[in-house]
Design a protein around this motif. Structure first.
Motif, PDB file in Angstrom:
ATOM      1  N   LEU A 106       6.516   7.211  -0.309  1.00 29.37           N
ATOM      2  CA  LEU A 106       7.458   6.463  -1.138  1.00 29.37           C
ATOM      3  C   LEU A 106       7.480   4.992  -0.754  1.00 29.37           C
ATOM      4  O   LEU A 106       7.548   4.121  -1.625  1.00 29.37           O
ATOM      5  CB  LEU A 106       8.864   7.072  -1.017  1.00 29.37           C
ATOM      6  CG  LEU A 106       9.930   6.462  -1.902  1.00 29.37           C
ATOM      7  CD1 LEU A 106       9.586   6.682  -3.369  1.00 29.37           C
ATOM      8  CD2 LEU A 106      11.280   7.050  -1.588  1.00 29.37           C
ATOM      9  N   SER A 107       7.381   4.718   0.541  1.00 28.97           N
ATOM     10  CA  SER A 107       7.403   3.322   0.979  1.00 28.97           C
ATOM     11  C   SER A 107       6.122   2.584   0.610  1.00 28.97           C
ATOM     12  O   SER A 107       6.097   1.360   0.631  1.00 28.97           O
ATOM     13  CB  SER A 107       7.635   3.237   2.490  1.00 28.97           C
ATOM     14  OG  SER A 107       6.536   3.755   3.185  1.00 28.97           O
ATOM     15  N   SER A 108       5.075   3.303   0.267  1.00 31.38           N
ATOM     16  CA  SER A 108       3.869   2.631  -0.202  1.00 31.38           C
ATOM     17  C   SER A 108       3.794   2.601  -1.724  1.00 31.38           C
ATOM     18  O   SER A 108       3.196   1.691  -2.295  1.00 31.38           O
ATOM     19  CB  SER A 108       2.624   3.289   0.370  1.00 31.38           C
ATOM     20  OG  SER A 108       2.513   4.608  -0.076  1.00 31.38           O
ATOM     21  N   MET A 109       4.384   3.557  -2.393  1.00 34.22           N
ATOM     22  CA  MET A 109       4.343   3.583  -3.857  1.00 34.22           C
ATOM     23  C   MET A 109       5.334   2.595  -4.491  1.00 34.22           C
ATOM     24  O   MET A 109       5.059   2.068  -5.568  1.00 34.22           O
ATOM     25  CB  MET A 109       4.629   4.988  -4.377  1.00 34.22           C
ATOM     26  CG  MET A 109       3.560   5.972  -4.017  1.00 34.22           C
ATOM     27  SD  MET A 109       1.970   5.392  -4.556  1.00 34.22           S
ATOM     28  CE  MET A 109       1.207   6.883  -5.033  1.00 34.22           C
ATOM     29  N   THR A 110       6.442   2.355  -3.841  1.00 34.92           N
ATOM     30  CA  THR A 110       7.438   1.431  -4.388  1.00 34.92           C
ATOM     31  C   THR A 110       6.884   0.009  -4.526  1.00 34.92           C
ATOM     32  O   THR A 110       7.013  -0.587  -5.602  1.00 34.92           O
ATOM     33  CB  THR A 110       8.718   1.454  -3.532  1.00 34.92           C
ATOM     34  OG1 THR A 110       9.210   2.792  -3.480  1.00 34.92           O
ATOM     35  CG2 THR A 110       9.778   0.542  -4.104  1.00 34.92           C
TER      36      THR A 110
END
Length: 80
Positions: A48-52
């Motif tokens: 999630l921290s890379s997709m955001t």
């Protein structure tokens, strides 16, 4: 630095982090194949921290390629 270059750099970095999380998943697999709840939460947080940033930077690149003033005028004229 041009804004498009910045957004591209953020996207490339985020994709690298997402790829690293894939390596973590493959190499960190438990012997019995069972993941603990903590492991699943940590991997989801990593993804999630890379997709955001990918999504936000992609939106920024999209807005840079469109003519915002024309879109704004069309929406305001459509309301009048």
């Amino acid at each position: 630095m041009h804004p498009a270059d910045f957004f591209s750099l953020v996207i490339e970095t985020s994709i690298t982090i997402a790829g690293f999380s894939g390596i973590v998943i493959v190499l960190g697999r438990r012997v019995d194949g069972v993941w603990s709840a903590r492991d699943r939460i940590q991997l989801r947080a990593l993804l999630l921290s890379s997709m955001t940033p990918i999504a936000i930077s992609g939106l920024g690149l999209l807005l840079l390629t469109t003519d915002i003033q024309l879109l704004w005028r069309a929406s305001v004229e459509g309301l009048a």
